[in-house]
Design a protein around this motif. Structure first.
Motif, short mmCIF file in Angstrom:
data_model
loop_
_atom_site.label_atom_id
_atom_site.label_comp_id
_atom_site.label_asym_id
_atom_site.label_seq_id
_atom_site.Cartn_x
_atom_site.Cartn_y
_atom_site.Cartn_z
N UNK A 36 0.85 -1.19 0.00
CA UNK A 36 0.00 0.00 0.00
C UNK A 36 0.88 1.24 0.00
N UNK A 37 0.73 2.07 -1.02
CA UNK A 37 1.43 3.35 -1.03
C UNK A 37 0.78 4.29 -0.04
N UNK A 59 -9.50 6.78 -0.76
CA UNK A 59 -8.72 6.73 -1.99
C UNK A 59 -7.39 6.04 -1.70
N UNK A 60 -6.95 5.18 -2.62
CA UNK A 60 -5.75 4.36 -2.43
C UNK A 60 -4.78 4.55 -3.59
N UNK A 61 -3.51 4.46 -3.29
CA UNK A 61 -2.47 4.27 -4.29
C UNK A 61 -1.73 2.99 -3.92
N UNK A 94 -2.12 4.08 -12.74
CA UNK A 94 -1.57 5.38 -12.37
C UNK A 94 -0.66 5.91 -13.46
N UNK A 95 -0.76 7.21 -13.71
CA UNK A 95 0.08 7.85 -14.71
C UNK A 95 1.28 8.56 -14.09
N UNK A 96 1.05 9.24 -12.96
CA UNK A 96 2.13 10.00 -12.35
C UNK A 96 1.78 10.36 -10.91
#
Length: 195
Positions: A36-37, A59-61, A94-96
Motif C-alpha cells: 500500500x502506497x 482513496x488508495x495508491x 496510475x500515470x504520475x
C-alpha cells in the motif's frame, strides 16, 4: 502504481461520527499493509465545504495489483462489505505521482477532479498535459501529494490531491475531509511518470 476509490453514499441524516469512529479504530490497521502506497480515509459531510451528500470515499495508491487484490479479497474489505454492502470499486492505472511542499504534514483535505479526454483528441497528448498539470499542482501551497490516473475504457483522467488544510476554493472537483492517512509505502512509490 494503481489508484483505487470507492464511494459509499450515506443518508442525509446519517451520523458521520459513526464513520469517524470506524476510521479512528480501524484506520491504523493499514498503517503497515504491504504494497500500500497510501490510503486517504476521505469523507464528505453534507453542508461542509460545499458537500451535498454524506459519503465515505477512501482513496488508495497501490504499488502493484497484487497488494490491491490482497486487500479486496481480505478481511478488511470484507468487513466493509458486511457493514455497508458491496460498493463499486473504481480503479485505474496510475500515470504520475508528485509530492508537494507540504509532504511532511498530515493532510486534512483532498480533492478529486475528473476530465474526459475528448473523442477527437490524441490520448498521448492528453496524458502529457495531465502530467504537466500534476507538476503545476504539486507546486501549489498546501499540497501534500497529488496523483493522476486514467480509465482507458472511457478515456477519463482522474486527478487526486491531498492538502495540508482545506483546498483552495478555485480547485475543481469533489472535496473531502481526510480523517486519517495510512502511507506505509508512499516513499517507495516513484515520483513522476509511471512509464
Amino acid at each position: 502504481m494503481y489508484a483505487m476509490q470507492y464511494r459509499i453514499t450515506l443518508p442525509a441524516d446519517y451520523d458521520m461520527n459513526v464513520i469517524r469512529h470506524r476510521v479512528e479504530t480501524k484506520g491504523p490497521l493499514l498503517d503497515d499493509f504491504p504494497g500500500l502506497g497510501l490510503k486517504a480515509y476521505a469523507i464528505s459531510e453534507r453542508g461542509v465545504d460545499g458537500a451535498t451528500v454524506n459519503a465515505y470515499a477512501p482513496f488508495y495508491l497501490w504499488a502493484a495489483p497484487d497488494a490491491m487484490h490482497r486487500f479486496l479479497w481480505g478481511p478488511g474489505f470484507q468487513g466493509l462489505v458486511q457493514d455497508f454492502g458491496r460498493p463499486v470499486v473504481e480503479h485505474w492505472p496510475g500515470l504520475a505521482l508528485a509530492r508537494g511542499r507540504a509532504a511532511a504534514a498530515v493532510p486534512r483535505a483532498a480533492t478529486r477532479h475528473t476530465e474526459t479526454v475528448p473523442a477527437g483528441a490524441d490520448p498521448a497528448g492528453a496524458v502529457e498535459g495531465a502530467v504537466q498539470e500534476l507538476r503545476r499542482r504539486a507546486d501549489a501551497d498546501g499540497v501534500h501529494s497529488t496523483a493522476v490516473a486514467i480509465d482507458p475504457r472511457g478515456w477519463e483522467l482522474v486527478h487526486f490531491t491531498l492538502w495540508e488544510h482545506a483546498a483552495p476554493r478555485a480547485e475543481p472537483g469533489d472535496r473531502y475531509q481526510v480523517l486519517h492517512l495510512s502511507a506505509p509505502g508512499l516513499d517507495a512509490l516513484p515520483e513522476g511518470r509511471q512509464w
